[in-house]
Design an enzyme around this catalytic site. Sequence first.
Site, PDB file in Angstrom:
ATOM      1  N   CYS A 115      32.135 -32.363  26.030  1.00 57.17           N
ATOM      2  CA  CYS A 115      32.288 -31.195  25.152  1.00 57.17           C
ATOM      3  C   CYS A 115      32.300 -29.913  25.997  1.00 57.17           C
ATOM      4  CB  CYS A 115      31.210 -31.197  24.068  1.00 57.17           C
ATOM      5  SG  CYS A 115      31.604 -30.114  22.672  1.00 57.17           S
ATOM      6  N   GLU A 163      28.778 -40.065  22.521  1.00 56.90           N
ATOM      7  CA  GLU A 163      27.505 -40.613  22.031  1.00 56.90           C
ATOM      8  C   GLU A 163      27.402 -40.563  20.514  1.00 56.90           C
ATOM      9  OE1 GLU A 163      26.658 -36.219  22.333  1.00 56.90           O
ATOM     10  OE2 GLU A 163      27.921 -37.676  23.362  1.00 56.90           O
ATOM     11  N   HIS A 216      32.294 -35.904  21.458  1.00 52.23           N
ATOM     12  CA  HIS A 216      30.973 -36.443  21.800  1.00 52.23           C
ATOM     13  C   HIS A 216      31.027 -37.968  21.760  1.00 52.23           C
ATOM     14  CE1 HIS A 216      28.510 -32.770  21.867  1.00 52.23           C
ATOM     15  NE2 HIS A 216      29.388 -32.320  20.979  1.00 52.23           N
TER      16      HIS A 216
END
Length: 201
Positions: free
Chosen positions: A79, A183, A181
């Site tokens: 990001c 994750e 992102h």
Amino acid sequence: MIVIIDYGVGNLRSVSKALEKLGFQTMITNDLRKIKNSEAMILPGVGAFKDAMEQLKKYNLVDAIKEYAHSKKPILGICLGMQILFDKSWEDGQWKGLGVLKGEIIPFDNRLKIPHMGWNQLIPGRLDRIGEGLEKDPYVYFVHSYYLKPKDPKDVVFWTEYGTKVPAVVRKDNIIGMQFHPEKSGKTGMKLLENFGRMIR
């Protein structure tokens, strides 16, 4: 060991937990010696470009990250962490980035809803190990208000669409950036993190 750089602007714990779930050892740190001795680096980030660069300077991390980039060890920017790898940003002014990748961070058309937030499809740009094993037409989770204009479009592994073509995954040698992102991106994000971890020699 994969170090996750702690400079006060990042979603550190969730990235660390995702990698540990995949079986990789991680350490959240801003200790220069530990960073230098690691096998791979992740540069996370949320917030404003200018603030992120000031925090890196505060912790004396700018030169350490540049040296790491030249060491050929894998680096992943996530990001805002991806954006600061580039030359400069036009976010609320003009700000110099780390310059280890070539390109500029520019604003979206103001007719679009900003920030660009939600699930968007990854569109293949070129073949690369970082994208191996992904399901067809994968989706990942974005939250950003500015995007990359790369100097060399060949650096883009995956694009997405949001009013224009937006680089989603970039790679130049050992340096990788993901605008979204991973994750927070389910199975696709975990596979991308796994592929990054496997780059460790």
